[in-house]
Design a protein around this motif. Structure first.
Motif, PDB file in Angstrom:
ATOM      1  N   SER A   1      -8.931   4.402  -1.362  1.00 51.21           N
ATOM      2  CA  SER A   1      -9.208   3.925  -0.004  1.00 51.21           C
ATOM      3  C   SER A   1     -10.320   2.882  -0.001  1.00 51.21           C
ATOM      4  O   SER A   1     -10.227   1.863   0.687  1.00 51.21           O
TER       5      SER A   1
ATOM      6  N   ARG B   1      -9.738  -0.889   1.257  1.00 49.35           N
ATOM      7  CA  ARG B   1     -10.514  -1.343   2.409  1.00 49.35           C
ATOM      8  C   ARG B   1     -11.339  -2.589   2.063  1.00 49.35           C
ATOM      9  O   ARG B   1     -11.358  -3.570   2.821  1.00 49.35           O
TER      10      ARG B   1
ATOM     11  N   ALA C   1      -8.304   9.727  -3.818  1.00 48.78           N
ATOM     12  CA  ALA C   1      -8.028   9.171  -2.484  1.00 48.78           C
ATOM     13  C   ALA C   1      -9.228   8.360  -2.000  1.00 48.78           C
ATOM     14  O   ALA C   1      -9.064   7.265  -1.430  1.00 48.78           O
ATOM     15  N   ASP C   2     -10.427   8.888  -2.211  1.00 53.32           N
ATOM     16  CA  ASP C   2     -11.633   8.157  -1.807  1.00 53.32           C
ATOM     17  C   ASP C   2     -11.730   6.822  -2.542  1.00 53.32           C
ATOM     18  O   ASP C   2     -12.047   5.779  -1.941  1.00 53.32           O
TER      19      ASP C   2
ATOM     20  N   LEU D   1       0.806  -1.225   0.000  1.00 56.41           N
ATOM     21  CA  LEU D   1       0.000   0.000   0.000  1.00 56.41           C
ATOM     22  C   LEU D   1       0.840   1.277   0.000  1.00 56.41           C
ATOM     23  O   LEU D   1       0.503   2.239  -0.705  1.00 56.41           O
TER      24      LEU D   1
END
Length: 294
Positions: A50, A54, A46-47, A25
C-alpha cells in the motif's frame, strides 16, 4: 517558467502512467489473497504494498505538474519499498527470518530510536508535563521496554540489521544472489543517489535544479522530458518487480505478469526518442572528439 509543450507532454505521460498503475493494481490481488500467509505476514506485506502504491501515485502527480525534483524523492521511497518487498519474498526458506527482522526487530529498534528523540525534544521545552506535549510523551517507552529492547539488540546488532536492510545492503544482497528478476535493480542506484542529495539538501542537491533552469531553453526542455520519462518508467518498473516477485513466491500463473509487462512496455514507447533527442542536444556529434585510429 516552462513551455506549454513541456507541461502538456509530461502531464499526458504522467496521467497515462497513473491510469495504467491503477489499472494494474488489481493484479496484485492473488498475492494478497494467498492462503499461505499468517495474519502478521499478510499485514506486513499489505502495509508495504500500500505504501509503495500510494507513493507511486504521488510521484506521478508531481511529474504531471513538472515538480520533478520532489518526485525524485518519492521515487526513491518507492524504490526502497520495492527492494524490501523483493528481499522479503526472494525465497521461501528465508521468508520467516526476514519477516521477523523487518516486522519485529527493526520495528523495535525504531521504537527505541524514537524514544530517544522524544526524550531530547521534551528536554528542550520549559514545561514537558503540559498537556500539549502528551502526543510526544505517548512515544516514550517504559523502563521495562527500554531494558528489553536494549538487551535484545545491542548497538552492534542494531547497526548490522539496519545496514542489512538499508539500500546499499539490499542492493548488494540481491545482486550477489543471481536472482534473475532483481538482477537489473542495481540500475536504480544512480537515481537513488541523486535523490539522496535532494532529500538531504546538500550542496549538490540544492544546486542541481537551479543549474538546470539556467540552461538554454533547448537544453533545459530536453532534459526535463528525459527526467520525467525516467521517473514514470522507474515507478512502473518497481510495480512490475513487486508483482513478479509476489507471483513467483506464491507460485501463481505468470500470465498476468506478462500482460502487465506488455502494457508497461507499450506505455514506455511514448518515450521513444526522448533520451536520444536529449543526447543530440546536450552532446552533439559535431562536438565529440574523433575516435582514435589504431
Amino acid at each position: 517558467m516552462y513551455t506549454e509543450d513541456i507541461y502538456s507532454k509530461l502531464r499526458a505521460w504522467a496521467e497515462q502512467g497513473l491510469f495504467l498503475l491503477r489499472e494494474l493494481l488489481p493484479t496484485m490481488a492473488p498475492v494478497a489473497r494467498y492462503q499461505g500467509w499468517k495474519h502478521p505476514e499478510l499485514r506486513t506485506l499489505a502495509d508495504l504494498l500500500s505504501a509503495s502504491a500510494r507513493t507511486s501515485e504521488s510521484a506521478l502527480l508531481l511529474v504531471a505538474h513538472v515538480q520533478l525534483w520532489d518526485a525524485e524523492i518519492l521515487v526513491r521511497s518507492v524504490t526502497e519499498g520495492s527492494l524490501k518487498f523483493c528481499y522479503l519474498l526472494q525465497g521461501r526458506k528465508d521468508f520467516e527470518e526476514r519477516h521477523r527482522q523487518y516486522a519485529h526487530d527493526l520495528y523495535q529498534i525504531g521504537l527505541f530510536k524514537d524514544h530517544k528523540k522524544a526524550v531530547e525534544l521534551l528536554a528542550t521545552v520549559p514545561d514537558p508535563d503540559n498537556r500539549v506535549w502528551k502526543p510526544i510523551r505517548d512515544r516514550l517507552l517504559s523502563d521495562a521496554e527500554l531494558t528489553s529492547i536494549g538487551n535484545a539488540f545491542g548497538s552492534t546488532e542494531r547497526r548490522s540489521l539496519e545496514g542489512r536492510w538499508g539500500f546499499t545492503g539490499l542492493i548488494g544482497e540481491l545482486a550477489r544472489s543471481g536472482d534473475e528478476l532483481t538482477r537489473g535493480f542495481t540500475g536504480f542506484s544512480h537515481g537513488y543517489s541523486m535523490a539522496s542529495h535532494i532529500h538531504h539538501a546538500d550542496a549538490i542537491g540544492t544546486s542541481m535544479a537551479i543549474e538546470r533552469d539556467l540552461r538554454s531553453t533547448e537544453r533545459r526542455d530536453a532534459i526535463l522530458l528525459t527526467h520525467g520519462a525516467r521517473l514514470i518508467s522507474d515507478t512502473l518498473s518497481c510495480f512490475y518487480l513487486r508483482l513478479a516477485v509476489g507471483y513467483r513466491f506464491i507460485q501463481h500463473d505468470f500470465e498476468p505478469v506478462a500482460l502487465a509487462a506488455e502494457k508497461i512496455r507499450k506505455l514506455q514507447e511514448a518515450f521513444d526518442g526522448v533520451y536520444q533527442d536529449w543526447m543530440s542536444v546536450e552532446y552533439p556529434e559535431s562536438q565529440l572528439a574523433p575516435e582514435t585510429l589504431p
